[in-house]
Scaffold this active site. Structure first.
Site, short mmCIF file in Angstrom:
data_model
loop_
_atom_site.label_atom_id
_atom_site.label_comp_id
_atom_site.label_asym_id
_atom_site.label_seq_id
_atom_site.Cartn_x
_atom_site.Cartn_y
_atom_site.Cartn_z
N SER A 15 0.75 -1.12 -0.03
CA SER A 15 -0.12 -0.06 -0.17
C SER A 15 1.12 1.23 -0.14
CB SER A 15 -0.97 -0.09 1.01
OG SER A 15 -0.41 0.24 2.50
N ASN A 16 2.13 1.23 0.68
CA ASN A 16 3.11 2.31 0.74
C ASN A 16 3.51 2.63 -0.88
OD1 ASN A 16 3.61 3.75 3.30
ND2 ASN A 16 3.46 1.79 3.80
N LEU A 89 17.04 -8.24 5.36
CA LEU A 89 18.23 -7.45 5.73
C LEU A 89 18.74 -6.97 4.27
CD1 LEU A 89 19.75 -5.98 7.96
CD2 LEU A 89 21.39 -7.91 7.75
N ASN A 104 14.10 3.75 4.49
CA ASN A 104 13.12 2.75 4.99
C ASN A 104 12.21 3.49 5.90
OD1 ASN A 104 12.11 0.11 5.92
ND2 ASN A 104 13.01 0.32 7.67
N HIS A 106 9.59 2.60 9.13
CA HIS A 106 9.33 1.79 10.40
C HIS A 106 7.99 2.22 11.13
CE1 HIS A 106 10.37 -1.17 13.00
NE2 HIS A 106 9.92 -0.56 13.90
N ASP A 147 16.94 -1.23 11.14
CA ASP A 147 16.50 0.01 11.73
C ASP A 147 17.46 0.96 12.62
OD1 ASP A 147 13.86 -1.09 10.95
OD2 ASP A 147 13.61 -2.13 12.80
N GLU A 176 1.65 7.04 7.51
CA GLU A 176 2.91 6.60 6.63
C GLU A 176 2.58 6.97 5.05
OE1 GLU A 176 4.09 2.44 6.52
OE2 GLU A 176 3.45 2.43 8.63
C1 GAR Z 1 4.34 -0.76 6.75
O1 GAR Z 1 3.26 -0.44 7.77
C2 GAR Z 1 5.75 -0.34 7.15
O2 GAR Z 1 6.11 0.53 7.98
C3 GAR Z 1 6.19 -1.73 7.84
O3 GAR Z 1 5.32 -2.90 6.80
C4 GAR Z 1 4.11 -2.25 6.46
C5 GAR Z 1 3.96 -2.46 4.96
O4 GAR Z 1 2.70 -2.12 4.55
N1 GAR Z 1 7.43 -2.00 7.77
C6 GAR Z 1 8.09 -2.55 8.71
O5 GAR Z 1 7.84 -3.16 9.56
C7 GAR Z 1 9.65 -2.62 8.44
N2 GAR Z 1 10.23 -3.08 9.62
P1 GAR Z 1 2.47 -2.07 3.11
O6 GAR Z 1 2.82 -3.30 2.37
O7 GAR Z 1 1.02 -1.99 2.93
O8 GAR Z 1 3.07 -0.81 2.54
#
Ligand code: GAR
Length: 192
Positions: A15-16, A89, A104, A106, A147, A176
């Site tokens: 989604s991001n 990683l 990144n 988080h 992180d 986000e």
């Molecule tokens: C997001 O919330 C992102 O911050 C997290 O995974 C999700 C992905 O959502 N990332 C982590 O936890 C990294 N350590 P998305 O696939 O819908 O964008």
């Protein structure tokens, strides 16, 4: 002027990633050139196809050394990498080739609730279990450790005592989506 070319790495829903596809669709200086994933069932693949963006699927062994991936990124003339829910990683070879050029996001206020195993719902469940009254998002540069790279941007939101981990996740995801493309845009434009 040639546009700065970004590649998005994602392992899940994407989604991001989709917010980036939308935000940079007609951008004069920046374009999303490709998507990389380690997961052939990741939702990000369908989203990339919908926006006509090329995608690559590499299995775990390719992600361990990163050499093949560096070659592909170079052949596509990628300038910056955006991790958007990418769960492996980043190999040392990639960090060395793109210093301060990998972002990144988080879903918590680092340095709290970061590190190996802290991804997606695991983070929100840990935040809830710790009885935190606020959480948020962190956008940072990537180094060789999970992180730990320099923080670029954070924004917080309140947690109500009755919020479930899923409700916390939804609040953070909204933050986000609102911030990630804009913050990356600002950082990339500084390099021009
Ligand atoms: C997001 O919330 C992102 O911050 C997290 O995974 C999700 C992905 O959502 N990332 C982590 O936890 C990294 N350590 P998305 O696939 O819908 O964008």
């Amino acid at each position: 002027m040639t546009k700065k070319r970004l590649s998005i790495f994602a392992s899940g829903s994407g989604s991001n990633a989709e917010k980036f596809f939308e935000y940079f669709q007609n951008h004069p200086q920046i374009e999303i050139a490709s998507v990389f994933t380690n997961n052939k069932s990741a939702g990000v693949i369908e989203r990339a196809q919908r926006f006509n963006i090329k995608h690559h699927v590499y299995n775990r062994s390719f992600w361990q050394t990163g050499e093949t991936i560096v070659e592909v990124l170079e052949s596509e003339k990628i300038d910056f990498i955006v991790l958007a829910g990418f769960m492996l990683l980043i190999p040392k070879a990639l960090v060395a080739r793109f210093p301060n050029r990998i972002f990144n996001i988080h879903p918590a206020l680092l340095p709290k609730f970061g590190g190996q195993g802290m991804y997606g719902m695991n983070v929100h469940k840990a935040v809830k279990a710790a009885g935190e009254t606020e959480t948020g998002l962190t956008i940072h540069y990537v180094n060789e450790y999970y992180d730990e790279g320099a923080i670029i941007f954070q924004e917080s939101c309140t947690i109500n005592p009755t919020d479930s981990a899923e409700e916390i996740a939804a609040k953070v995801l909204r933050l986000e989506h609102k911030n990630y493309p804009k913050v990356v845009e600002q950082e990339v434009l500084k390099s021009i």
